[in-house]
Design a protein around this motif. Structure first.
Motif, short mmCIF file in Angstrom:
data_model
loop_
_atom_site.label_atom_id
_atom_site.label_comp_id
_atom_site.label_asym_id
_atom_site.label_seq_id
_atom_site.Cartn_x
_atom_site.Cartn_y
_atom_site.Cartn_z
N SER A 190 -61.68 7.65 35.54
CA SER A 190 -61.85 8.68 36.82
C SER A 190 -60.83 8.03 37.97
O SER A 190 -60.69 8.54 38.59
N MET A 191 -60.91 7.18 37.96
CA MET A 191 -60.21 6.14 38.91
C MET A 191 -58.52 6.55 38.93
O MET A 191 -57.93 7.41 39.62
N GLY A 192 -58.45 6.07 37.12
CA GLY A 192 -56.65 7.10 37.20
C GLY A 192 -56.53 8.59 37.31
O GLY A 192 -55.38 8.68 37.79
N ASP A 193 -57.28 9.07 37.07
CA ASP A 193 -57.61 10.70 37.44
C ASP A 193 -57.38 11.09 38.83
O ASP A 193 -56.63 11.85 39.83
N LYS A 194 -58.11 10.63 39.45
CA LYS A 194 -57.87 10.35 41.21
C LYS A 194 -56.42 10.20 42.00
O LYS A 194 -56.24 10.62 42.87
N LEU A 195 -56.03 8.74 41.11
CA LEU A 195 -54.73 8.62 41.36
C LEU A 195 -53.60 9.92 41.63
O LEU A 195 -52.72 10.00 42.18
N ARG A 196 -53.97 10.43 40.06
CA ARG A 196 -52.65 11.19 39.68
C ARG A 196 -52.87 12.96 40.85
O ARG A 196 -52.43 13.28 41.92
N CYS A 223 -41.54 12.76 42.80
CA CYS A 223 -41.61 13.73 41.84
C CYS A 223 -41.00 15.43 42.98
O CYS A 223 -40.90 15.09 43.49
N ILE A 224 -40.57 16.17 41.97
CA ILE A 224 -39.59 16.62 43.05
C ILE A 224 -40.41 18.18 42.02
O ILE A 224 -40.66 18.19 41.26
N LYS A 225 -41.08 19.00 42.96
CA LYS A 225 -41.47 20.41 42.75
C LYS A 225 -41.12 21.88 43.35
O LYS A 225 -40.97 21.91 43.97
N GLY A 226 -40.73 23.05 42.49
CA GLY A 226 -39.64 24.12 42.88
C GLY A 226 -38.58 24.01 42.79
O GLY A 226 -37.97 22.68 43.18
N ARG A 227 -38.14 25.37 42.20
CA ARG A 227 -36.76 25.25 42.13
C ARG A 227 -35.97 25.90 42.79
O ARG A 227 -34.70 27.38 42.61
N ASP A 228 -36.56 26.02 44.51
CA ASP A 228 -35.96 27.69 44.23
C ASP A 228 -34.37 27.94 45.86
O ASP A 228 -34.46 26.52 45.79
N ASN A 229 -33.78 28.38 45.44
CA ASN A 229 -32.28 28.47 45.94
C ASN A 229 -31.92 29.09 47.03
O ASN A 229 -31.12 29.75 47.35
N HIS A 230 -33.07 29.70 47.57
CA HIS A 230 -33.05 31.04 49.07
C HIS A 230 -33.32 30.28 50.18
O HIS A 230 -33.75 30.43 51.61
N ASP A 231 -34.86 29.70 49.53
CA ASP A 231 -35.51 28.71 50.72
C ASP A 231 -36.33 26.86 50.75
O ASP A 231 -36.90 26.92 49.82
N GLY A 232 -35.31 26.37 50.98
CA GLY A 232 -35.68 24.87 51.17
C GLY A 232 -37.22 24.57 51.63
O GLY A 232 -37.89 23.87 50.59
N SER A 233 -38.15 25.26 51.48
CA SER A 233 -39.16 25.22 52.53
C SER A 233 -40.34 24.97 51.32
O SER A 233 -41.89 24.81 51.02
N TRP A 234 -39.53 25.82 50.29
CA TRP A 234 -40.04 26.41 48.79
C TRP A 234 -40.47 25.64 47.93
O TRP A 234 -41.01 25.11 46.53
N ASN A 235 -39.54 24.20 47.94
CA ASN A 235 -39.43 23.01 47.40
C ASN A 235 -40.08 21.88 47.81
O ASN A 235 -40.35 21.84 48.98
N TYR A 236 -40.74 21.51 46.95
CA TYR A 236 -42.26 20.46 47.70
C TYR A 236 -41.08 18.42 46.75
O TYR A 236 -40.39 18.80 46.19
N TYR A 237 -41.93 17.47 47.71
CA TYR A 237 -41.56 16.67 47.11
C TYR A 237 -42.83 15.70 47.00
O TYR A 237 -43.60 15.76 48.37
N GLY A 238 -43.18 14.81 46.29
CA GLY A 238 -44.87 13.40 46.70
C GLY A 238 -43.97 12.44 45.97
O GLY A 238 -42.68 12.25 45.22
N LEU A 239 -44.53 10.99 45.74
CA LEU A 239 -44.56 9.95 45.45
C LEU A 239 -45.58 9.60 44.08
O LEU A 239 -46.55 10.43 44.70
N ALA A 240 -45.49 9.36 43.28
CA ALA A 240 -46.23 8.78 42.68
C ALA A 240 -46.75 7.68 41.53
O ALA A 240 -45.14 6.77 41.60
N TYR A 241 -47.27 7.22 41.47
CA TYR A 241 -47.16 5.42 40.55
C TYR A 241 -46.88 6.16 39.46
O TYR A 241 -46.89 6.92 38.58
N PRO A 242 -46.18 5.14 38.57
CA PRO A 242 -45.28 5.83 37.40
C PRO A 242 -45.97 6.15 36.14
O PRO A 242 -46.47 7.28 35.29
N GLY A 243 -47.25 5.40 36.68
CA GLY A 243 -48.24 5.30 35.38
C GLY A 243 -49.12 6.55 35.38
O GLY A 243 -50.13 6.63 34.57
#
Length: 501
Positions: free
Chosen positions: A105-111, A164-184
């Motif tokens: 449950s704690m691992g799920d919360k980290l994710r 971590c990077i999410k989104g592949r928009d080549n017209h508007d960079g505000s629709w692409n996202y970034y975040g940080l996650a623990y490897p596990g």
């Protein structure tokens, strides 16, 4: 979670088997020496004790994660060993079922706690190059004095988390996202991408060779700083928007510098859903071009690119002839000479007055990359109008000279952009010998200092001044002749190989 194959054949993964809790190292039963024949033996374990141990286990897990979010982890291979241990406990199922449930449950919360923010922060749209820029605006760079500014993941500053990077928009960079996650504990449906990824942010574009080079030079500096570590792939962003290529000139020079194809991420070949995150085992991010680098560091970087380009094109690393190479590097169309023949004749006459002077007239538009490298390697004085073709100057030997020409109106209206070739001359060890600015040209319907006039002057053509050009050429030719004579007397040290070879 999907794991892609690594491009790095030497990549290995090491896991550490967790130490067995101390209460499992001994027999689960303990006996007591009988004092009387009627004493009854008892069990060390009981249902209540099992609950107590489980509660302690979960409490310690929660306290640790409160602490780890407040204190940066050391950037070592074992920086996440505690989290790895808990992963192994989940896999090996060596804890009571209730503990496993709580840990899962704690691992799920980290994710689920991974927060994705827009790559392009519109709050800084009017000051996109100020401070730490609108690209990945919540994060700060690592900067050592004289070195390049960069971000690296995982690292101490990221608390051991990966990008971590999410989104592949080549017209508007505000629709692409970034975040940080623990490897596990990656976000749901995330793909772990092995190897090292270079992420480049360019406020201008990768098609213009000057703008593209200034965005990629920092990676060469990091490459030198990091014992020649090279990338497995590149991700290119312009205003936070995905770009899948760069100019052929720039692409070729970077391939030479990093000893192989660039492998630019296109985000359309893996079949993953558009919104699923890609998490990178190691990432290096640049978003400040050459800012923060000392002049000595920049010259070291340009030395490496020059050396690798000459090796790729089978050009001598250092010249051994006594020629003085004078090259007129011409443009066609905007910012070309109105009377090209007259300009060539002026410099040709002055060249003939100097022993061993060799004049060449070339056009950047009809030369391959290696032809440009060879031309610059034989050039001591580069004569050219203001334009991207002047970026080639760093491919000349150090201490070579540059003469630059401008159409009417640029001095008042072009801003600091007209100084870029002064800068690159200084950064690459060249001598910018000044600029000639035409005072004649097409008239502007507005006052001379009106910004709207720049649209008239920007692509104007350039005239000439016979007397000025002749005196200028004569002075620079004699300076170069003296310099080469002094170098011959001292004896040139010819390099035998490039750095990072």
């Amino acid at each position: 979670m999907t794991i892609l194959p690594s491009h790095n054949p030497n990549l290995t993964t090491t896991t550490t088997k967790p130490e067995m809790p101390h209460y499992q190292k001994h027999s689960p039963r303990s006996t007591v020496t009988a004092t009387t024949a009627t004493r009854t033996p008892f069990s060390f374990f009981s249902p209540k004790l099992s609950v107590y141990l489980c509660s302690i286990c979960v409490t310690l897990f929660i306290l640790f994660h409160i602490k780890i979010l407040q204190t940066p982890l050391p950037s070592t291979q074992n920086s996440l060993s505690f989290l790895h241990n808990w992963q192994e406990k989940l896999i090996n199922n060596d804890e009571p079922a209730s503990c496993n449930h709580d840990i899962t449950s704690m691992g799920d919360k980290l994710r689920e706690s991974v927060t994705f923010l827009p790559l392009k922060d519109l709050r800084f749209a009017n000051a996109a190059l100020v401070g730490h820029t609108w690209f990945m605006s919540s994060l700060y760079d690592t900067h050592e004095e004289g070195e390049v500014q960069y971000q690296q993941f995982p690292s101490k500053s990221s608390n051991g988390r990966i990008l971590c990077i999410k989104g592949r928009d080549n017209h508007d960079g505000s629709w692409n996202y970034y975040g940080l996650a623990y490897p596990g504990f990656l976000p749901k449906n995330a793909t772990l991408v092995p190897g090292r990824t270079f992420v480049s942010y360019n406020h201008y574009d990768f098609g213009n060779i000057w703008h593209g080079l200034s965005a990629l030079v920092p990676f060469v500096a990091w490459h030198l700083k990091s014992e020649c570590a090279a990338p497995d792939r590149w991700i290119l962003y312009h205003w936070g928007e995905v770009r899948t290529g760069m100019s052929p000139w720039l692409n070729t020079l970077m391939e030479a510098t990093f000893n192989g194809p660039l492998n630019i991420e296109k985000f359309n070949e893996d079949g993953n859903d558009y919104e699923w995150p890609m998490c990178y085992e190691e990432a290096v991010v640049m978003r400040h071009n050459e800012g923060g680098m000392s002049r000595e560091k920049r010259m070291e970087v340009y030395d490496l690119i020059r050396c690798k380009a000459r090796m790729m094109c089978d050009v001598e690393l250092d010249r051994t002839d006594n020629d003085i190479g004078l090259t007129l590097f011409m443009r066609t169309g905007p910012r070309s000479f109105r009377n090209e023949t007259a300009v060539v004749e002026i410099f040709e006459r002055e060249c003939m007055k100097v022993e061993n002077c060799r004049l060449k007239v070339a056009y950047s538009s009809n030369l391959t990359v290696c032809e440009q490298v060879k031309l610059m390697a034989s050039t001591d004085i580069l004569v050219s109008p203001h334009g991207a073709q002047l970026t080639n100057m760093f491919l000349m030997d150090r201490n070579s000279s540059v003469l630059e020409f401008f159409p009417k109106g640029w001095l008042k209206l072009a801003g600091v952009g007209q100084l870029v070739y002064h800068w690159i001359a200084s950064w690459s060890g060249m001598k910018h010998q000044g600029a000639w600015r035409d005072t004649e040209g097409d008239p502007c319907p507005y006052p001379d200092d009106d910004r709207r006039c720049m649209s008239v002057y920007k692509n104007g053509r350039i005239g000439y001044n016979s007397t000025y050009f002749a005196e200028w050429a004569s002075r620079v030719l004699n300076e170069v002749k003296m310099r080469k004579s002094e170098e011959a007397t001292r004896g040139n040290i010819v390099p035998t190989k490039c750095a990072c070879s």
